[in-house]
Enzyme design. Structure first.
Site: not given
Ligand code: HH2
Length: 280
Positions: A209, A243
Site C-alpha cells: 500500500k 492479505r
Molecule cells: N485491501 C484491499 C482490498 N481488499 N480486504 C481486506 N479485508 N483488507 C484490506 O486491507 C483490503 C481488502 C485493497 O488492495 P487490492 O485488492 O490489492 O487493490 P484494489 O482494491 O485496488 O483491487
C-alpha cells in the site's frame, strides 16, 4: 497448528492499484491463484472490483461475471476461496461456486443483505473504512484512530450477529489505507493489540500500500520487503490473517516470527515445512 493464515490476493480487475489488468481474464487469474497457492497461500481472495482510493464502482453483473468462473475453478482445484465483495448478489454467486469466506471492505454497510447471504454458512471479514472508496482519502480525521476503528468494528460485529452470522465466524480488519493517513496506518499497526482485544481474529491488508511507498520511496511492485515488515509487526501485535500479493516472502517471514515469538514449530520434511494447515 500454524498460528497464522496467508490470504493471497487474486484481483480480476482492470484497475487495481498494484496489479490492475494483469489477471482480468479468468484463465490468467486462475493460473495466478494456483501459483499463489504453490507459494503457500492458505486462502485465495478473489475480487472483481477495485477499492483503491478514487476507484469507480463496478455494476453487480459485471463484477459477478469477473469473479464467478475464477472462484469456481480455484475451488474445484481444492483451494480455500474467499470473495472480496460488498454486494450480496456477487457473494451469493461466489458461495454457490465454492467460496467459503466473504471479505467485505464495507463491513455490511453498502449492502446489508450481504449479511444474510454470509449467514448461510460462510466465514466473514468485516473491515473498517471511512466513507466509501471514491472519497475516503479526502482529509481523513479521527479523534483517536485506534479507538474510533475499534468502536466501529465492535458496532459492525454486533450488526453482523444480528443478521444471523455466528460471532465465531467473524474476522475483523482495521482497513489499512482505507481513509487513513500515513500516521493513522502506523498508529493502527503499532496498537493493533487493542483491535485484537475485541476477541475476534484480526485480518491485516497492508500489502504494497501507498503508505509503504511513502516510507521507502519505492514503486508499488517493489514493496515486498516493506510489506513483510508491516506484517511481522502486525503478527507480533496479534493479527492472524495476512492479505498479501507477495505470498512466499510473507509466509517465510511469519514462519520465522511464529517460531521466535510463540515457540511454534513447523513440521519439517527435508528442510521444508509441510503444507500449512489453515487455522481459520
Ligand atoms: N485491501 C484491499 C482490498 N481488499 N480486504 C481486506 N479485508 N483488507 C484490506 O486491507 C483490503 C481488502 C485493497 O488492495 P487490492 O485488492 O490489492 O487493490 P484494489 O482494491 O485496488 O483491487
Amino acid at each position: 497448528m500454524q498460528p497464522f493464515s496467508v490470504m493471497g490476493v487474486v484481483n480480476v480487475t482492470p484497475d487495481s492499484f498494484s496489479d490492475g489488468g494483469r489477471y482480468l481474464h479468468a484463465e490468467a487469474a486462475v493460473a495466478h491463484g494456483l501459483a499463489l497457492r504453490e507459494e503457500g497461500a492458505d486462502i485465495l481472495d478473489v475480487g472483481g472490483e477495485s477499492t483503491r482510493p478514487g476507484a469507480e464502482p463496478v455494476g453487480a453483473e459485471e463484477e459477478r461475471a469477473r469473479v464467478e468462473p475464477v472462484v469456481a475453478a480455484l475451488a474445484a482445484a481444492g483451494a480455500r476461496v474467499s470473495v472480496d465483495t460488498t454486494k450480496a448478489s456477487v457473494a451469493r454467486a461466489a458461495l454457490a461456486a465454492g467460496a467459503t469466506y466473504v471479505n467485505d471492505v464495507s463491513a455490511l454497510r453498502f449492502d446489508p443483505e450481504l449479511g444474510v447471504v454470509a449467514a448461510a454458512g460462510a466465514d466473514c471479514c468485516l473491515m473498517h473504512m471511512r466513507g466509501e472508496p471514491r472519497t475516503m482519502q479526502d482529509a481523513p480525521r479521527y479523534d483517536d484512530v485506534v479507538a474510533d476503528v475499534k468502536a466501529h468494528l465492535e458496532e459492525r460485529l454486533a450488526f453482523a450477529v444480528a443478521q444471523g452470522i455466528a460471532e465465531e465466524r467473524v474476522h475483523l480488519d482495521p482497513g489499512i489505507g482505507f481513509g487513513k493517513t500515513l500516521e493513522h496506518n502506523l498508529e493502527l499497526l503499532r496498537r493493533l493489540d487493542e483491535i485484537a482485544a475485541l476477541g475476534r481474529p484480526v485480518v491485516v491488508g497492508a500489502s504494497r500500500k501507498s503508505f509503504l511507498g511513502r516510507l521507502t520511496g519505492r514503486e508499488v511492485g517493489e514493496r515486498a520487503a516493506a510489506t513483510v515488515a508491516a506484517n511481522v509487526i502486525a503478527f507480533e501485535r496479534g493479527a492472524r490473517i495476512f492479505r498479501v500479493h507477495d505470498v512466499a516472502a510473507t509466509r517465510d517471514a511469519l514462519l520465522v516470527a511464529a517460531a521466535t515469538l510463540r515457540r511454534w514449530e513447523p513440521t519439517t520434511t527435508s528442510g521444508a515445512t509441510t503444507s500449512p494447515t489453515t487455522t481459520i
